[in-house]
Design a protein around this motif. Structure first.
Motif, PDB file in Angstrom:
ATOM      1  N   LEU A  11       0.983  -1.108  -0.056  1.00 26.98           N
ATOM      2  CA  LEU A  11      -0.036   0.042   0.182  1.00 26.98           C
ATOM      3  C   LEU A  11       1.007   1.263   0.122  1.00 26.98           C
ATOM      4  N   LEU A  12       2.007   1.320   0.784  1.00 25.62           N
ATOM      5  CA  LEU A  12       2.929   2.394   0.838  1.00 25.62           C
ATOM      6  C   LEU A  12       3.511   2.631  -0.485  1.00 25.62           C
ATOM      7  N   GLU A  13       3.937   1.333  -1.232  1.00 22.50           N
ATOM      8  CA  GLU A  13       4.560   1.634  -2.546  1.00 22.50           C
ATOM      9  C   GLU A  13       3.686   2.204  -3.550  1.00 22.50           C
ATOM     10  N   THR A  14       2.409   1.765  -3.588  1.00 21.46           N
ATOM     11  CA  THR A  14       1.252   2.193  -4.504  1.00 21.46           C
ATOM     12  C   THR A  14       0.605   3.583  -4.485  1.00 21.46           C
ATOM     13  N   THR A  15       0.970   4.083  -3.341  1.00 25.56           N
ATOM     14  CA  THR A  15       0.026   5.302  -2.677  1.00 25.56           C
ATOM     15  C   THR A  15       0.762   6.543  -3.572  1.00 25.56           C
ATOM     16  N   ASP A  16       0.153   7.399  -4.199  1.00 22.66           N
ATOM     17  CA  ASP A  16       0.513   8.676  -4.848  1.00 22.66           C
ATOM     18  C   ASP A  16       0.577   9.473  -3.547  1.00 22.66           C
ATOM     19  N   TRP A  17       1.565   9.882  -3.086  1.00 20.94           N
ATOM     20  CA  TRP A  17       1.822  11.082  -2.079  1.00 20.94           C
ATOM     21  C   TRP A  17       1.773  12.408  -2.621  1.00 20.94           C
ATOM     22  N   GLU A  18       2.051  12.477  -3.858  1.00 25.13           N
ATOM     23  CA  GLU A  18       2.037  14.025  -4.345  1.00 25.13           C
ATOM     24  C   GLU A  18       0.647  14.198  -5.169  1.00 25.13           C
ATOM     25  N   PRO A  19      -0.249  14.968  -4.322  1.00 26.67           N
ATOM     26  CA  PRO A  19      -1.446  15.387  -4.778  1.00 26.67           C
ATOM     27  C   PRO A  19      -1.471  16.425  -6.183  1.00 26.67           C
ATOM     28  N   ALA A  20      -2.189  16.153  -7.057  1.00 23.01           N
ATOM     29  CA  ALA A  20      -2.328  17.122  -8.051  1.00 23.01           C
ATOM     30  C   ALA A  20      -2.227  18.505  -7.884  1.00 23.01           C
ATOM     31  N   GLU A  21      -1.660  19.374  -8.588  1.00 21.72           N
ATOM     32  CA  GLU A  21      -1.467  20.651  -8.302  1.00 21.72           C
ATOM     33  C   GLU A  21      -2.751  21.259  -8.699  1.00 21.72           C
ATOM     34  N   ASP A  22      -3.191  22.336  -7.836  1.00 22.20           N
ATOM     35  CA  ASP A  22      -4.489  23.117  -8.000  1.00 22.20           C
ATOM     36  C   ASP A  22      -4.138  24.421  -8.274  1.00 22.20           C
ATOM     37  N   HIS A  23      -4.125  24.679  -9.843  1.00 23.88           N
ATOM     38  CA  HIS A  23      -3.350  25.783 -10.348  1.00 23.88           C
ATOM     39  C   HIS A  23      -4.313  26.914  -9.745  1.00 23.88           C
ATOM     40  N   ALA A  24      -5.631  26.833  -9.973  1.00 23.00           N
ATOM     41  CA  ALA A  24      -6.598  28.116  -9.682  1.00 23.00           C
ATOM     42  C   ALA A  24      -6.738  28.555  -8.170  1.00 23.00           C
ATOM     43  N   ARG A  25      -6.400  27.454  -7.405  1.00 27.95           N
ATOM     44  CA  ARG A  25      -6.320  27.894  -6.072  1.00 27.95           C
ATOM     45  C   ARG A  25      -5.048  28.533  -5.840  1.00 27.95           C
ATOM     46  N   THR A  26      -4.043  28.147  -6.420  1.00 28.77           N
ATOM     47  CA  THR A  26      -2.608  28.721  -6.080  1.00 28.77           C
ATOM     48  C   THR A  26      -2.745  30.278  -6.559  1.00 28.77           C
ATOM     49  N   GLU A  27      -3.248  30.542  -7.748  1.00 36.52           N
ATOM     50  CA  GLU A  27      -3.383  31.697  -8.184  1.00 36.52           C
ATOM     51  C   GLU A  27      -4.259  32.827  -7.406  1.00 36.52           C
ATOM     52  N   ALA A  28      -5.190  32.052  -7.000  1.00 37.31           N
ATOM     53  CA  ALA A  28      -6.230  32.924  -6.017  1.00 37.31           C
ATOM     54  C   ALA A  28      -5.437  33.225  -4.948  1.00 37.31           C
ATOM     55  N   SER A  29      -4.865  32.537  -4.414  1.00 36.12           N
ATOM     56  CA  SER A  29      -4.078  32.705  -2.914  1.00 36.12           C
ATOM     57  C   SER A  29      -3.134  33.843  -3.075  1.00 36.12           C
ATOM     58  N   LEU A  30      -2.294  33.765  -4.320  1.00 38.07           N
ATOM     59  CA  LEU A  30      -1.233  34.739  -4.716  1.00 38.07           C
ATOM     60  C   LEU A  30      -1.940  36.067  -4.999  1.00 38.07           C
ATOM     61  N   ALA A  31      -2.990  36.174  -5.602  1.00 33.31           N
ATOM     62  CA  ALA A  31      -3.544  37.391  -5.970  1.00 33.31           C
ATOM     63  C   ALA A  31      -4.176  38.030  -4.558  1.00 33.31           C
ATOM     64  N   ARG A  32      -4.726  37.150  -3.642  1.00 29.99           N
ATOM     65  CA  ARG A  32      -5.136  37.834  -2.466  1.00 29.99           C
ATOM     66  C   ARG A  32      -4.076  38.460  -1.540  1.00 29.99           C
TER      67      ARG A  32
END
Length: 301
Positions: A11-32
């Motif tokens: 389970l540890l070997e097959t789990t994706d520990w890097e979630p997909a980047e949320d570009h919209a959320r990042t841009e909103a935070s940067l804008a704020r």
């Protein structure tokens, strides 16, 4: 169902520990974040501008107040001496063509000077509304009452000998004895004077013990005409002419200020007028009056 160690490792070997980047959320935070930084920078600029404006306003107000207090006495004195009496001209000759130009008057007003060169400095007499204006060359000073003009002309002791050259000194024992009625009359004359009323109120009068200088009137027809004149107790007969004696008293003025000043009104009973108002604190010299009135000396040079 139990999970053994092998399942956990898989389970540890097959789990994706890097979630997909949320570009919209990042841009909103940067804008704020950028917006908050812009707001903070704007507030800092506003505070800086406001502080600069307030500092400039305070500086202008303080400077203006200091400049006004520094120049106001001279400006007032120049205004009150637009008409120069003969007594002042005797001390400081004024040329007829010495009228200052507009630029010269403006510069003199800004720097607290007299554009005519007549007055060198002006100060207030504590406890009174009077201004003391020093004349050019140290020849004397004027006492000015704003709204009333010149109320006293005092020549310095150094000028006394030249001023009394063509007049005769009337000692107290040469003049008529002042009666109680004379003193009451002098006090009444002083109490009616508008300049005296503007300064305070009169108190008990006392006879002036100083000398009075007056002009001598030649005898008609020369020395031979002396016997032809009828005797007059108000006249002093001299070898060169005669003098109509003036009864002069000084009336102390009680000022209303918190710092009482030593002011006196010099009253000529015969002409029914106040001929001068003087500050008797350390005065020494001749008090000039309008010609042909008497010249008074409160303290011999």
């Amino acid at each position: 169902m139990q999970i053994d160690d092998k399942d956990i490792e898989q389970l540890l070997e097959t789990t994706d520990w890097e979630p997909a980047e949320d570009h919209a959320r990042t841009e909103a935070s940067l804008a704020r974040l950028i917006a908050r930084l812009d707001q903070r920078r704007h507030r800092m600029h506003m505070v800086a501008r406001t502080s600069c404006v307030l500092a400039i306003i305070v500086l202008v107000m303080v400077t203006g107040t200091v400049w006004y207090r520094w120049t106001r006495p001279m400006v007032t004195a120049v205004h009150e001496t637009q008409t120069i009496p003969a007594g002042v001209v005797r001390l400081v000759p004024v040329e007829a063509d010495s009228t200052p130009g507009a630029l010269q008057r403006a510069l003199a007003s800004l720097t607290g000077r007299d554009p005519r060169g007549l007055l060198t400095s002006v100060c207030e007499i504590p406890g009174t509304r009077l201004l003391r204006a020093e004349l050019a060359g140290g020849t004397g000073h004027l006492l000015l009452l704003p709204g009333h003009g010149i109320v006293g002309i005092v020549a310095s002791s150094s000028q006394s000998s030249s001023l009394t050259e063509s007049v005769v000194r009337i000692a107290p024992h040469d003049a008529r004895t002042l009666t109680a009625q004379d003193l009451a009359t002098g006090e009444e004359i002083a109490s009616r004077d508008v300049s005296v009323a503007a300064l305070g109120r009169v108190v008990e009068a006392h006879p002036m013990t100083a000398a009075v200088y007056q002009h001598v009137t030649p005898y008609p027809g020369g020395q031979q005409g002396k016997p032809a004149l009828p005797y007059d107790p108000t006249t002093l007969y001299l070898s060169s002419g005669y003098v109509h004696l003036h009864r002069v008293v000084t009336v102390p003025i009680e000022t209303t200020g918190s710092h009482p000043a030593s002011l006196s009104a010099v009253v000529d009973i015969d002409t029914q007028r106040v001929i001068a108002i003087v500050d008797t604190t350390g005065i020494s010299g001749v008090i000039l009056t309008d010609d042909p009135g008497p010249q008074v000396v409160l303290s011999e040079p």
